[in-house]
Design an enzyme around this catalytic site. Sequence first.
Site, PDB file in Angstrom:
ATOM      1  N   GLU A   1     -17.603 -22.323  12.269  1.00 24.99           N
ATOM      2  CA  GLU A   1     -18.283 -23.604  12.037  1.00 24.99           C
ATOM      3  C   GLU A   1     -17.336 -24.786  12.201  1.00 24.99           C
ATOM      4  OE1 GLU A   1     -21.265 -23.915  12.035  1.00 24.99           O
ATOM      5  OE2 GLU A   1     -22.361 -22.478  10.795  1.00 24.99           O
TER       6      GLU A   1
ATOM      7  N   HIS B   1     -19.391 -26.133   3.093  1.00 28.39           N
ATOM      8  CA  HIS B   1     -20.614 -25.625   3.728  1.00 28.39           C
ATOM      9  C   HIS B   1     -20.963 -24.293   3.070  1.00 28.39           C
ATOM     10  CE1 HIS B   1     -23.476 -23.949   6.466  1.00 28.39           C
ATOM     11  NE2 HIS B   1     -22.612 -23.123   7.033  1.00 28.39           N
TER      12      HIS B   1
ATOM     13  N   HIS C   1     -24.326 -21.244   2.076  1.00 26.93           N
ATOM     14  CA  HIS C   1     -25.639 -20.673   2.361  1.00 26.93           C
ATOM     15  C   HIS C   1     -26.402 -20.501   1.052  1.00 26.93           C
ATOM     16  CE1 HIS C   1     -24.065 -18.717   6.368  1.00 26.93           C
ATOM     17  NE2 HIS C   1     -24.030 -20.032   6.380  1.00 26.93           N
TER      18      HIS C   1
ATOM     19  N   TYR D   1     -33.143 -37.896 -10.278  1.00 30.24           N
ATOM     20  CA  TYR D   1     -32.255 -38.969  -9.803  1.00 30.24           C
ATOM     21  C   TYR D   1     -30.947 -38.454  -9.218  1.00 30.24           C
ATOM     22  CZ  TYR D   1     -29.933 -38.468 -14.403  1.00 30.24           C
ATOM     23  OH  TYR D   1     -29.288 -37.999 -15.515  1.00 30.24           O
TER      24      TYR D   1
ATOM     25  N   HIS E   1     -30.582 -22.412   7.333  1.00 29.58           N
ATOM     26  CA  HIS E   1     -29.149 -22.125   7.413  1.00 29.58           C
ATOM     27  C   HIS E   1     -28.429 -22.358   6.092  1.00 29.58           C
ATOM     28  CE1 HIS E   1     -25.247 -22.650  10.008  1.00 29.58           C
ATOM     29  NE2 HIS E   1     -24.971 -22.157   8.814  1.00 29.58           N
TER      30      HIS E   1
ATOM     31  N   TYR F   1     -21.583 -48.093 -13.293  1.00 21.20           N
ATOM     32  CA  TYR F   1     -21.168 -47.234 -14.407  1.00 21.20           C
ATOM     33  C   TYR F   1     -20.601 -45.885 -13.985  1.00 21.20           C
ATOM     34  CZ  TYR F   1     -24.014 -50.601 -16.968  1.00 21.20           C
ATOM     35  OH  TYR F   1     -24.524 -51.743 -17.478  1.00 21.20           O
TER      36      TYR F   1
END
Length: 219
Positions: free
Chosen positions: A80, A98, A100, A119, A160, A215
């Site tokens: 990758e 990265h 899975h 949030y 993926h 903050y």
Amino acid sequence: MSDQQRDAIGQAWDGVVATARRTAAEGLVVGTSGNVSARVGDTILVTPSGVPYDRLGPEDAVGVDPDGNRVLGELAPTSELPLHLAVYRNTDAAAVVHTHAVHATAVSTLVPEVPPVHYAAAMLGGPVRVAPYARYGTEELAVNMLAALRDRTGCLLKNHGTVTYGATLDQAYDRTAQLEWLCRLWLAASSVPGRGPSLLSPEQLHDVQEALKGYGQPG
């Protein structure tokens, strides 16, 4: 290479290995899936291809330059690599993770964007996009990922996994964990028969982003 540079690279590699092992220990990857990288000056340290994280040691460090040319180590870098290089070329990232992760990958098969059920989405820059599918290790996947990362610090890769980045390995990892939790939350809320989860509005997410500027992280 100076002793100072060598020490910095050694410390960064220890961090890459520790973070990679953490992704496995916390169930975000299985086997050698997923990969981790960190940038030290012009050297990008990446986990090697096909080596279990618990077997990695100082002698296994792999480094490439921004063009992907190997400058450190004997092992082949992760398949990758194009994905990692694309992040470094187009953002101010110092670390990339990265994975899975199961829940995030499941969500990537269902929606084009992670529904804003919490949030926490604001902590990643806004609603998390899903990059269109492309085979792993390809430039096409890197291009798709960059579009999904626009103004964001994390995205999903369709069918993926996840990609997040940060100013440190800890920050990149925390964003990965937060993204997986967000996806797990949406899957849980949306699984109740006859009910649908309430979603935050763009205005509500913007309000959180403004609060973060003043903050910092909640908690």
